[in-house]
Design a protein around this motif. Structure first.
Motif, mmCIF file in Angstrom:
data_model
loop_
_atom_site.group_PDB
_atom_site.id
_atom_site.type_symbol
_atom_site.label_atom_id
_atom_site.label_comp_id
_atom_site.label_asym_id
_atom_site.label_seq_id
_atom_site.Cartn_x
_atom_site.Cartn_y
_atom_site.Cartn_z
ATOM 1 N N LEU A 68 0.964 -1.193 -0.138
ATOM 2 C CA LEU A 68 0.147 -0.003 -0.017
ATOM 3 C C LEU A 68 0.737 1.437 0.039
ATOM 4 O O LEU A 68 0.459 2.516 -0.271
ATOM 5 C CB LEU A 68 -1.057 -0.005 1.217
ATOM 6 N N THR A 71 1.217 3.797 -2.901
ATOM 7 C CA THR A 71 0.093 4.447 -3.326
ATOM 8 C C THR A 71 -0.415 5.930 -2.487
ATOM 9 O O THR A 71 -1.422 6.520 -2.584
ATOM 10 C CB THR A 71 -1.377 3.602 -3.179
ATOM 11 N N TRP A 73 -0.958 5.491 0.715
ATOM 12 C CA TRP A 73 -1.775 4.996 1.967
ATOM 13 C C TRP A 73 -1.125 5.376 3.130
ATOM 14 O O TRP A 73 0.135 5.182 3.456
ATOM 15 C CB TRP A 73 -2.120 3.506 1.732
ATOM 16 N N PRO A 94 -8.783 -0.389 0.306
ATOM 17 C CA PRO A 94 -7.648 0.166 -0.391
ATOM 18 C C PRO A 94 -6.519 -1.277 -0.647
ATOM 19 O O PRO A 94 -5.852 -1.159 -1.734
ATOM 20 C CB PRO A 94 -6.893 1.063 0.817
ATOM 21 N N ASP A 97 -8.035 -2.905 -3.825
ATOM 22 C CA ASP A 97 -7.631 -1.979 -4.857
ATOM 23 C C ASP A 97 -6.224 -1.899 -5.517
ATOM 24 O O ASP A 97 -6.098 -2.024 -6.792
ATOM 25 C CB ASP A 97 -8.181 -0.524 -4.670
ATOM 26 N N VAL A 98 -5.447 -2.207 -4.746
ATOM 27 C CA VAL A 98 -3.972 -2.131 -5.093
ATOM 28 C C VAL A 98 -3.779 -3.290 -5.596
ATOM 29 O O VAL A 98 -2.812 -3.620 -6.458
ATOM 30 C CB VAL A 98 -2.831 -1.620 -3.885
ATOM 31 N N GLY A 100 -5.793 -4.893 -7.517
ATOM 32 C CA GLY A 100 -6.170 -5.113 -8.831
ATOM 33 C C GLY A 100 -6.877 -6.239 -9.249
ATOM 34 O O GLY A 100 -7.994 -6.673 -8.530
#
Length: 462
Positions: A68, A71, A73, A94, A97-98, A100
């Motif tokens: 993270l 990003t 974060w 999150p 999301d990273v 993907g």
């Protein structure tokens, strides 16, 4: 495609599943996470209103943090306590999301096996990849292959019933409109209306039951007539309310103390040694709990069943699992967590070896690894997946170097007393339970009702 080219498939995009994916990415291993829900941490989101008793410092995984970091974060304040909703939105989503497209949503696993081999067949079994059958959100069926399967699907979808036998109580299913298996969100006006000014039975003796009792007491302060009936299969003892101030997780200890305050202040009655056998309706539609000893409790408007969870093993029926006959946990792990053998909150370090099965290449991790055992902590799952993913990568030195230090509950109940209706009455014990009865634990109740204050740290000198 060779087996080494196939991905490791992780079932479940919750805390343990996403952490496993982060560790695999860190080691350069292809991974695919299958999540039945429409977003990550779907189960966590269903208890988004509940505050965790672990701090942020204990709820994030190191490999996930590394993933993270690029990003932007930022880790929340380590000493603060998030709700389930905070955990999902500020960390788990999150992380998903990273990852993907390594995370696929709306993909429910309906079966796992060896390609071309049911559980009976030995021939060339270990040379075959795993095959997974999926049901997609749009109703399609799919099949995919994997080199290894990590099941981190948890236990949230399979709560245990009210019936003390492990089966639903007679009439439990018919009473479904007035029974819930989750801690109600009493800040939600629609939910609050179900309980405000009414009587609710709370069945269970763990942290979830403490939370329900405490929140019902808060409602009772503002809504006259709100009352809880706490149904316990065991007796009242010094460990009933947890470790209190002796718990090394202060917020967990505080939950028990809040439940104790609820009964001490007269917002709840306790029914001890009661094993639910049936749920009936009276002429007004209210529910009557019937015990195996024939006792019938006064009618209640709602029943909150918080008797724990159990693993869904149905989609693993073609896999050769080695599970303890009591806990449904891996056989090597079960003795470390079995509440029939110890209940002091201590769990010895364990990793890939304790989590392995006769079917090589399959691991149950996170909540699911504990089967029916209680008191699982996120940090346990993070260490589990660190060890398991190291083993998958062939790094046995790291996989075997398991380090796990968990906070003590501050409670010792002794061996063999789990769910014993007479727990606390052992010879020479300092936790003497009253005879099974309805007891008023409010203001003016006899001091002997609770033989030892929970804040003293339990029953074995801890």
């Amino acid at each position: 495609m060779s087996e080494q080219q196939l991905p490791v498939v992780v079932i479940g995009a919750g805390p343990a599943g996403l952490a496993a994916a982060a560790h695999l990415v860190e080691r350069g291993i292809e991974v695919l996470v299958l999540e039945a829900g429409p977003a990550s941490a779907s189960a966590v989101r269903e208890w988004s209103h509940v505050r965790l008793f672990s701090t942020w410092g204990e709820l994030t995984d190191p490999a996930a943090e590394k993933l993270l970091a690029p990003t932007g974060w930022t880790k929340p304040e380590a000493t603060s306590y998030p709700t389930g909703g905070d955990w999902a939105e500020l960390y788990l989503q999150p992380l998903a999301d990273v990852l993907g497209d390594r995370v696929r949503y709306g993909a429910r696993v309906t079966g796992v096996s060896r390609a071309g081999r049911d559980r009976i067949v030995d021939a060339d079994r270990e040379t075959q990849p795993f095959v997974l059958h999926l049901a997609t959100a749009d109703g399609r069926e799919e099949r995919l292959f994997a080199r290894t399967v990590i099941d981190a699907s948890g236990t949230w979808t399979t709560p245990s019933p009210a019936g003390a036998s492990g089966l639903p109580a007679l009439g439990e299913k018919a009473a479904a409109d007035r029974v819930t298996y989750r801690v109600p969100d009493l800040k939600n006006p629609a939910v609050r209306a179900r309980y405000a000014g009414r009587r609710a039975a709370v069945i269970g003796s763990g942290a979830s039951a403490f939370t329900a009792l405490a929140t019902l007491a808060d409602v009772a302060k503002d809504e006259p007539g709100t009352h809880a009936v706490w149904v316990l299969r065991r007796g009242i003892s010094g460990s009933t309310f947890g470790g209190g101030e002796a718990d090394q997780l202060p917020a967990r200890g505080a939950l028990g103390l809040a439940a104790k305050a609820a009964v001490d202040n007269g917002y709840a009655d306790a029914v001890t040694g009661f094993r639910t056998e049936g749920i009936e309706r009276d002429t007004e539609g209210r529910l009557i709990l019937v015990g195996e000893d024939g006792r019938r409790l006064d009618p209640v408007d709602e029943v909150i069943v918080l008797t724990g969870f159990r693993p869904d093993l149905s989609f693993l029926s073609e896999i050769r699992l080695g599970l303890d006959e009591r806990l449904q946990a891996p056989t090597a792990l079960a003795p470390l967590i079995d509440p029939n053998q110890h209940s002091c909150g201590t769990v010895y370090p364990h990793g890939h070896r304790e989590l392995s099965h006769p079917e090589q290449g399959v691991y149950l991790v996170g909540m699911k690894s504990y089967g029916r055992a209680p008191t699982f902590l996120a940090m346990t799952g993070y260490e589990q997946v660190r060890s398991v993913t190291a083993a998958i990568a062939g790094d046995l030195e790291s996989a075997d170097r398991v380090e796990l230090t968990l906070p003590d509950t501050g409670v010792c109940g002794g061996a063999g007393l789990f769910d014993d209706p007479n727990a606390g009455q052992a010879d020479g014990g300092g936790c003497c339970a009253p005879a099974p009865a309805l007891v008023q634990l409010g203001v003016g109740a006899p001091a002997a009702v609770i033989a030892e204050d929970a804040s003293a740290g339990g029953c074995c000198g801890s």
